[in-house]
Motif scaffolding. Sequence first.
Motif, PDB file in Angstrom:
ATOM      1  N   LYS A 180     -33.853 -69.754   2.835  1.00 49.25           N
ATOM      2  CA  LYS A 180     -33.980 -68.344   3.217  1.00 49.25           C
ATOM      3  C   LYS A 180     -34.287 -68.308   4.714  1.00 49.25           C
ATOM      4  N   GLY A 234     -33.423 -59.639   8.302  1.00 50.54           N
ATOM      5  CA  GLY A 234     -34.624 -59.452   7.493  1.00 50.54           C
ATOM      6  C   GLY A 234     -35.625 -58.563   8.210  1.00 50.54           C
ATOM      7  N   GLU A 286     -39.988 -60.950   1.922  1.00 50.64           N
ATOM      8  CA  GLU A 286     -39.300 -62.084   2.552  1.00 50.64           C
ATOM      9  C   GLU A 286     -39.940 -63.419   2.150  1.00 50.64           C
ATOM     10  N   SER A 309     -35.417 -65.659   8.027  1.00 50.09           N
ATOM     11  CA  SER A 309     -35.662 -64.361   8.652  1.00 50.09           C
ATOM     12  C   SER A 309     -35.747 -64.580  10.155  1.00 50.09           C
TER      13      SER A 309
END
Length: 494
Positions: free
Chosen positions: A258, A472, A482, A260
């Motif tokens: 993931k 994000g 997040e 951001s």
Amino acid sequence: MTSIAERPGVTTYQQFIDGQWVDALSGATFTRTSPYDGSVVGVYPNSGIEDADRAIRAARRAFDETSWPTSPAADRARILRRAADLLAERADAFATCIAAEVGKPKTMALGEVMATVDVFQLFAAKALNLKGESFTQQIPDAIGIVAHEPVGVVGIITPWNFPLLLISWKIGPAIAAGCTMVAKPSHYTPGSTLMLAGLLAEAGLPDGVFNVVTSETDNGALVGQHIAASELVDKVAFTGSTASGKAVMRAAANNVKKVSLELGGKSPNIVFPDAALDAAVAGAFFGIYLNSGQVCQAGSRLLVAKPIKDEFVAKLTALSQTLKLGDPFDPATTMGPVINENQLAKIENYLQRGKQEAKLLTGGSRATDPGLEKGLFVKPTIFDEVPAQASIAREEIFGPVLSVLSFENIDDVIRTANDTMYGLAAAVWTKDINVALKVAKGLRAGTVWVNAYHTTGLYNMPYGGYKQSGLGRELGDLGLEEYMETKSIQIKLQ
Ligand code: NAD
């Protein structure tokens, strides 16, 4: 308030891995010099990949082999509240470190510390409010539960301009969610992150949950890349330039972690003819000069309606000339130096280009007045009549340099404001609610202020960028999401 006489000396730091203060495995160190006078302010471990691996493994163990990820939310909230209290008690020491490393006035560094206290308090409250969803009425013989769980080990890479506040936007939600972390602060400003590591441990954060590695320039990018690429890291949270953000995103593809990203900006500040003039001038001033213009959301493109443009820039120019450049530890200083030689050279290059592209109203060079000779100071600068295609109207300068453009009507200004690769923030000044909302809706930016610039305190609202300003959101509920994975549990009733 610390006086000039109480300027801090040199602090020698170790980095924090698995609850221990340690040197780099190689024993190497690097120094940070003050952008105000070139004196050494800090000595830090110069880590390499092997140190980063040590920190990543510690964070992995704390996530996989301890009860931290499933600890009671009340415990995690208590740690965050205690951290907030300790930080408020030690605000002066943190502000001293930030002012010494960044060069920003200590008065402003104190503001950064107290804002960080608020962020920790906010995420303490959010930890207590974590919840999922249930579905009981969709089909007769089943119940569904949507559960949220911590995402895992988070790699945190941060810049130098607000070294404490910006990392709190990541640490706050990561602790609230039950994640573990490996942080790599900017090599220009590692001190406050290291101080925070000790404070979090004192607040009760278990060993291995928050680890910090520090490393200088080239190693910094190398270690950052290593964290972003590591298969043992589940998410990377990055704040920095758009170019570095793209490199982080490419590295993160390695294990589809993931990502951001909070990146750069060239934010438009739009003033309509009916705006409260003095308030808008003050907003434009604060919008561009806060932190010597080294703010991702700086209002670096000022778009003023043609009929009021000349009066507006005259007032703004006069106000700009009241800024007091100087020692960050002198309470009278209102603007510090820029962060380093590279940044100074980059800004000076834009000043040269600006003189060819537009009309210089004030500033336009390095400031070398008596008392500033050893520092990296840039005079507050305003360029007027800047063409929309000029480099100083389109590229992020990250210094106290404002580009002024004028506009005829609302459609014209929305088009110009959006004509950039960035979309972090924007402001509009008018007394007409219809104009304000039409512009706010038309702008492709993550934050739009109306009759304000750089508001603080609204940490419950998400923050982030459209387009190449990021990916994000931080802060608010989205900023917590997040740091969570989502699991659908589908139960068949028997
Ligand atoms: P930077 O991109 O040079 O560095 C940021 C961090 O990334 C540092 O810790 C650095 O060591 C590390 N890094 C550098 N190259 C890397 C790479 N290839 N892979 C992994 N890590 C790498 O940025 P900076 O000069 O420290 O900060 C200024 C920039 O940050 C500006 O562009 C500004 O707009 C942006 N910024 C954005 C926000 C936001 O919230 N959107 C906030 C502050 C700053």
